[in-house]
Design a protein around this motif. Structure first.
Motif, PDB file in Angstrom:
ATOM      1  N   VAL A  78       0.836  -1.203   0.000  1.00  0.00           N
ATOM      2  CA  VAL A  78       0.000   0.000   0.000  1.00  0.00           C
ATOM      3  C   VAL A  78       0.870   1.251   0.000  1.00  0.00           C
ATOM      4  O   VAL A  78       0.599   2.210  -0.736  1.00  0.00           O
ATOM      5  N   ARG A  79       1.927   1.251   0.806  1.00  0.00           N
ATOM      6  CA  ARG A  79       2.831   2.412   0.831  1.00  0.00           C
ATOM      7  C   ARG A  79       3.464   2.637  -0.541  1.00  0.00           C
ATOM      8  O   ARG A  79       3.573   3.766  -1.005  1.00  0.00           O
ATOM      9  N   ARG A  80       3.906   1.560  -1.180  1.00  0.00           N
ATOM     10  CA  ARG A  80       4.510   1.653  -2.509  1.00  0.00           C
ATOM     11  C   ARG A  80       3.513   2.241  -3.507  1.00  0.00           C
ATOM     12  O   ARG A  80       3.840   3.134  -4.280  1.00  0.00           O
ATOM     13  N   GLU A  81       2.270   1.725  -3.470  1.00  0.00           N
ATOM     14  CA  GLU A  81       1.233   2.206  -4.390  1.00  0.00           C
ATOM     15  C   GLU A  81       0.937   3.686  -4.152  1.00  0.00           C
ATOM     16  O   GLU A  81       0.764   4.444  -5.107  1.00  0.00           O
ATOM     17  N   ARG A  82       0.904   4.105  -2.916  1.00  0.00           N
ATOM     18  CA  ARG A  82       0.620   5.513  -2.601  1.00  0.00           C
ATOM     19  C   ARG A  82       1.760   6.410  -3.064  1.00  0.00           C
ATOM     20  O   ARG A  82       1.546   7.516  -3.523  1.00  0.00           O
ATOM     21  N   ARG A  83       3.013   5.925  -2.924  1.00  0.00           N
ATOM     22  CA  ARG A  83       4.170   6.708  -3.345  1.00  0.00           C
ATOM     23  C   ARG A  83       4.160   6.957  -4.848  1.00  0.00           C
ATOM     24  O   ARG A  83       4.472   8.039  -5.306  1.00  0.00           O
ATOM     25  N   PHE A  84       3.783   5.927  -5.617  1.00  0.00           N
ATOM     26  CA  PHE A  84       3.785   6.056  -7.066  1.00  0.00           C
ATOM     27  C   PHE A  84       2.633   6.906  -7.582  1.00  0.00           C
ATOM     28  O   PHE A  84       2.694   7.451  -8.669  1.00  0.00           O
ATOM     29  N   LYS A  85       1.554   7.029  -6.815  1.00  0.00           N
ATOM     30  CA  LYS A  85       0.426   7.864  -7.212  1.00  0.00           C
ATOM     31  C   LYS A  85       0.749   9.347  -7.060  1.00  0.00           C
ATOM     32  O   LYS A  85       0.198  10.176  -7.731  1.00  0.00           O
ATOM     33  N   GLU A  86       1.632   9.664  -6.124  1.00  0.00           N
ATOM     34  CA  GLU A  86       1.945  11.082  -5.831  1.00  0.00           C
ATOM     35  C   GLU A  86       2.902  11.659  -6.803  1.00  0.00           C
ATOM     36  O   GLU A  86       3.523  11.425  -7.609  1.00  0.00           O
TER      37      GLU A  86
END
Length: 86
Positions: A78-86
């Motif tokens: 989830v952290r990885r996915e959130r980082r790539f969305k930003e």
């Protein structure tokens, strides 16, 4: 789901096992007479912290409870996915 219960000679009610399984010592019910029906409604009480812990202790373990390793993997994903969305 409807059940048939029997009134015993001394006024006791013979309840099906499915109903008994829902009853807990100390539970209280409001009883209403509506035309030719008797309605039982459980009285919801506020629970104190001791009661919450007692209920939790009585619960069986969750067979689908993820391990700490699985939880860690989910958090990282989830952290990885959130980082790539930003």
């Amino acid at each position: 789901m409807d059940f048939v219960i029997k009134v015993m000679p001394k006024g006791e009610l013979e309840l099906p096992d499915e109903i008994k399984a829902q009853l807990r010592p100390g539970d209280e019910y409001e009883v209403s007479l509506i035309e030719d029906s008797i309605v039982l409604k459980k009285i919801q009480k506020d629970l104190d912290i001791k009661e919450w812990f007692r209920i939790i202790e009585e619960l069986s373990p969750d067979p689908n409870q993820p391990t700490l390793e699985e939880i860690s993997k989910i958090v990282k994903k989830v952290r990885r996915e959130r980082r790539f969305k930003e």
